[in-house]
Design a protein around this motif. Structure first.
Motif, PDB file in Angstrom:
ATOM      1  N   GLY A 143       0.781  -1.225   0.000  1.00 46.98           N
ATOM      2  CA  GLY A 143       0.000   0.000   0.000  1.00 46.98           C
ATOM      3  C   GLY A 143       0.809   1.269   0.000  1.00 46.98           C
ATOM      4  O   GLY A 143       0.254   2.370  -0.087  1.00 46.98           O
ATOM      5  N   ASN A 144       2.133   1.168   0.108  1.00 48.12           N
ATOM      6  CA  ASN A 144       2.973   2.361   0.155  1.00 48.12           C
ATOM      7  C   ASN A 144       3.414   2.831  -1.231  1.00 48.12           C
ATOM      8  O   ASN A 144       3.949   3.929  -1.371  1.00 48.12           O
ATOM      9  N   GLN A 145       3.208   2.000  -2.239  1.00 48.06           N
ATOM     10  CA  GLN A 145       3.606   2.348  -3.595  1.00 48.06           C
ATOM     11  C   GLN A 145       2.406   2.251  -4.522  1.00 48.06           C
ATOM     12  O   GLN A 145       1.491   1.447  -4.305  1.00 48.06           O
ATOM     13  N   ALA A 146       2.416   3.072  -5.550  1.00 52.43           N
ATOM     14  CA  ALA A 146       1.324   3.052  -6.516  1.00 52.43           C
ATOM     15  C   ALA A 146       1.534   1.913  -7.513  1.00 52.43           C
ATOM     16  O   ALA A 146       2.651   1.446  -7.735  1.00 52.43           O
ATOM     17  N   ALA A 147       0.427   1.490  -8.110  1.00 47.09           N
ATOM     18  CA  ALA A 147       0.506   0.477  -9.149  1.00 47.09           C
ATOM     19  C   ALA A 147       1.222   1.044 -10.366  1.00 47.09           C
ATOM     20  O   ALA A 147       1.130   2.240 -10.659  1.00 47.09           O
ATOM     21  N   SER A 148       1.954   0.209 -11.074  1.00 47.89           N
ATOM     22  CA  SER A 148       2.658   0.634 -12.280  1.00 47.89           C
ATOM     23  C   SER A 148       2.156  -0.166 -13.472  1.00 47.89           C
ATOM     24  O   SER A 148       1.919  -1.372 -13.371  1.00 47.89           O
ATOM     25  N   LYS A 149       1.970   0.518 -14.584  1.00 49.84           N
ATOM     26  CA  LYS A 149       1.500  -0.132 -15.798  1.00 49.84           C
ATOM     27  C   LYS A 149       2.636  -0.908 -16.456  1.00 49.84           C
ATOM     28  O   LYS A 149       3.788  -0.482 -16.451  1.00 49.84           O
ATOM     29  N   ILE A 150       2.273  -2.040 -17.049  1.00 50.56           N
ATOM     30  CA  ILE A 150       3.222  -2.854 -17.792  1.00 50.56           C
ATOM     31  C   ILE A 150       2.779  -2.848 -19.252  1.00 50.56           C
ATOM     32  O   ILE A 150       1.816  -3.519 -19.626  1.00 50.56           O
ATOM     33  N   GLY A 151       3.454  -2.067 -20.076  1.00 50.44           N
ATOM     34  CA  GLY A 151       3.092  -1.969 -21.480  1.00 50.44           C
ATOM     35  C   GLY A 151       1.794  -1.213 -21.694  1.00 50.44           C
ATOM     36  O   GLY A 151       1.308  -0.496 -20.810  1.00 50.44           O
ATOM     37  N   GLU A 152       1.233  -1.388 -22.883  1.00 53.08           N
ATOM     38  CA  GLU A 152      -0.016  -0.745 -23.264  1.00 53.08           C
ATOM     39  C   GLU A 152      -1.188  -1.721 -23.087  1.00 53.08           C
ATOM     40  O   GLU A 152      -0.991  -2.939 -23.039  1.00 53.08           O
ATOM     41  N   PRO A 153      -2.429  -1.200 -22.997  1.00 51.18           N
ATOM     42  CA  PRO A 153      -3.592  -2.097 -22.920  1.00 51.18           C
ATOM     43  C   PRO A 153      -3.685  -2.992 -24.150  1.00 51.18           C
ATOM     44  O   PRO A 153      -3.461  -2.546 -25.276  1.00 51.18           O
ATOM     45  N   VAL A 154      -3.991  -4.264 -23.929  1.00 51.25           N
ATOM     46  CA  VAL A 154      -4.120  -5.231 -25.022  1.00 51.25           C
ATOM     47  C   VAL A 154      -5.314  -6.138 -24.735  1.00 51.25           C
ATOM     48  O   VAL A 154      -5.855  -6.163 -23.623  1.00 51.25           O
ATOM     49  N   LEU A 155      -5.710  -6.893 -25.751  1.00 54.18           N
ATOM     50  CA  LEU A 155      -6.729  -7.928 -25.576  1.00 54.18           C
ATOM     51  C   LEU A 155      -6.035  -9.138 -24.964  1.00 54.18           C
ATOM     52  O   LEU A 155      -5.692 -10.101 -25.647  1.00 54.18           O
ATOM     53  N   LEU A 156      -5.838  -9.083 -23.662  1.00 54.95           N
ATOM     54  CA  LEU A 156      -4.971 -10.027 -22.966  1.00 54.95           C
ATOM     55  C   LEU A 156      -5.652 -11.382 -22.800  1.00 54.95           C
ATOM     56  O   LEU A 156      -6.648 -11.524 -22.099  1.00 54.95           O
ATOM     57  N   SER A 157      -5.094 -12.389 -23.447  1.00 51.33           N
ATOM     58  CA  SER A 157      -5.603 -13.745 -23.327  1.00 51.33           C
ATOM     59  C   SER A 157      -5.033 -14.439 -22.095  1.00 51.33           C
ATOM     60  O   SER A 157      -5.756 -15.059 -21.327  1.00 51.33           O
ATOM     61  N   SER A 158      -3.703 -14.333 -21.903  1.00 50.64           N
ATOM     62  CA  SER A 158      -3.064 -14.909 -20.723  1.00 50.64           C
ATOM     63  C   SER A 158      -1.677 -14.307 -20.561  1.00 50.64           C
ATOM     64  O   SER A 158      -1.134 -13.688 -21.486  1.00 50.64           O
ATOM     65  N   PHE A 159      -1.106 -14.496 -19.362  1.00 52.23           N
ATOM     66  CA  PHE A 159       0.267 -14.063 -19.118  1.00 52.23           C
ATOM     67  C   PHE A 159       0.865 -14.970 -18.055  1.00 52.23           C
ATOM     68  O   PHE A 159       0.151 -15.641 -17.309  1.00 52.23           O
ATOM     69  N   ASP A 160       2.196 -14.988 -18.009  1.00 51.35           N
ATOM     70  CA  ASP A 160       2.874 -15.841 -17.032  1.00 51.35           C
ATOM     71  C   ASP A 160       4.233 -15.232 -16.717  1.00 51.35           C
ATOM     72  O   ASP A 160       4.974 -14.842 -17.617  1.00 51.35           O
ATOM     73  N   VAL A 161       4.542 -15.133 -15.429  1.00 53.61           N
ATOM     74  CA  VAL A 161       5.824 -14.589 -14.980  1.00 53.61           C
ATOM     75  C   VAL A 161       6.890 -15.675 -15.104  1.00 53.61           C
ATOM     76  O   VAL A 161       6.659 -16.831 -14.738  1.00 53.61           O
ATOM     77  N   SER A 162       8.060 -15.315 -15.615  1.00 53.97           N
ATOM     78  CA  SER A 162       9.150 -16.284 -15.747  1.00 53.97           C
ATOM     79  C   SER A 162       9.628 -16.733 -14.368  1.00 53.97           C
ATOM     80  O   SER A 162       9.468 -16.018 -13.370  1.00 53.97           O
ATOM     81  N   PRO A 163      10.223 -17.932 -14.279  1.00 57.46           N
ATOM     82  CA  PRO A 163      10.697 -18.417 -12.972  1.00 57.46           C
ATOM     83  C   PRO A 163      11.671 -17.478 -12.272  1.00 57.46           C
ATOM     84  O   PRO A 163      11.693 -17.415 -11.041  1.00 57.46           O
ATOM     85  N   ASP A 164      12.495 -16.721 -13.046  1.00 56.18           N
ATOM     86  CA  ASP A 164      13.405 -15.782 -12.390  1.00 56.18           C
ATOM     87  C   ASP A 164      12.756 -14.447 -12.074  1.00 56.18           C
ATOM     88  O   ASP A 164      13.389 -13.553 -11.515  1.00 56.18           O
ATOM     89  N   GLY A 165      11.476 -14.278 -12.459  1.00 53.23           N
ATOM     90  CA  GLY A 165      10.737 -13.069 -12.125  1.00 53.23           C
ATOM     91  C   GLY A 165      11.077 -11.859 -12.946  1.00 53.23           C
ATOM     92  O   GLY A 165      10.616 -10.751 -12.639  1.00 53.23           O
ATOM     93  N   GLN A 166      11.851 -12.010 -14.024  1.00 51.54           N
ATOM     94  CA  GLN A 166      12.326 -10.862 -14.788  1.00 51.54           C
ATOM     95  C   GLN A 166      11.558 -10.624 -16.079  1.00 51.54           C
ATOM     96  O   GLN A 166      11.650  -9.543 -16.668  1.00 51.54           O
TER      97      GLN A 166
END
Length: 247
Positions: A143-166
């Motif tokens: 709650g101490n930091q604001a949300a940050s956008k990742i890229g532009e809005p898209v018709l997002l079907s799915s996403f997955d974070v890599s195991p190293d988190g990068q």
């Protein structure tokens, strides 16, 4: 319930529909989606402080309820709802289309199954674009930091974070849409982004899946089903049919 002490802890969640509970990677917190009157919001419970927090970003679940913890357990990665003005929403909710319903054929014959509730005209297309467009975002849980956008809005079907988190494996729908098949058969682009939304690599541009061989296990030709290897920092695996996709 602690399996050693057998002590039970009740999480004081709102009396509402709850979806997709997920432990943080370090097992110090648990997140859950709560259905409120106007939107779907993530709540996070910290086991050490026994504090329940509601995050400010509403989750767009039009194409499925999905969110993931960051590998550091300090934020949620989620498809946030975007305002109608951000995605050129239709000016009216009237079902009558302002343009004729035009379908174009390549001249090739293909077997097409019968589906219900498909797009039928340009008004349906505009509404689908409005509701399915999401802004991938990183939302800190303290709650101490604001949300940050990742890229532009898209018709997002799915996403997955890599195991190293990068990195992020991002699958998003592309136009033109079809009136013959459901949205999960629409053209799809498969990308790898960094955590700011910068394109690292395009892995595939999967075409409209309207010419599959007959049979429920038929698949497209070319790369599909991209995913991260769990035992490597950031390595993609995928499937590719060797039989023309014919089951």
């Amino acid at each position: 319930k602690d399996l050693t002490s057998l002590q039970e802890l009740t999480i004081p969640l709102p009396a509402a529909n709850l979806f997709e509970p997920q432990w943080s990677p370090d097992a110090s917190k648990i997140a859950v989606l709560v259905e409120e009157a106007t939107a779907l919001y993530p709540y996070v419970y910290d086991l050490k402080s026994q504090k329940l927090s509601k995050l400010s970003a509403a989750v767009n679940a039009a194409l499925g309820m999905q969110y993931q913890w960051s590998r550091q357990s300090d934020a949620l990665i989620l498809p946030a709802v975007v305002t109608a003005s951000s995605v050129n929403a239709p000016a009216t909710t009237d079902a009558v289309s302002a343009a004729p319903a035009i379908q174009q054929s390549s001249g090739q014959k293909s077997a097409v199954r019968t589906y219900q509730d498909l797009l039928q005209n340009s008004a349906d297309e505009a509404k689908f674009s409005q509701f399915a467009t999401a802004q991938l975002s990183r939302v800190p849980v303290d709650g101490n930091q604001a949300a940050s956008k990742i890229g532009e809005p898209v018709l997002l079907s799915s996403f997955d974070v890599s195991p190293d988190g990068q990195l992020l494996l991002v699958k998003h729908l592309q136009k033109p849409f079809s009136y013959q098949v459901p949205y999960d058969a629409f053209p799809t682009r498969v990308d790898v982004w960094d955590l700011t939304g910068k394109l690292v690599k395009t892995l595939a541009n999967i075409p409209l899946q309207d010419k599959l061989p007959q049979g429920f296990d038929a698949v497209i030709t070319g790369p599909r089903e991209h995913s991260w290897r769990d035992d490597a920092p950031a390595t993609i695996v995928y499937a590719e049919a060797q039989d023309g996709g014919d089951m």
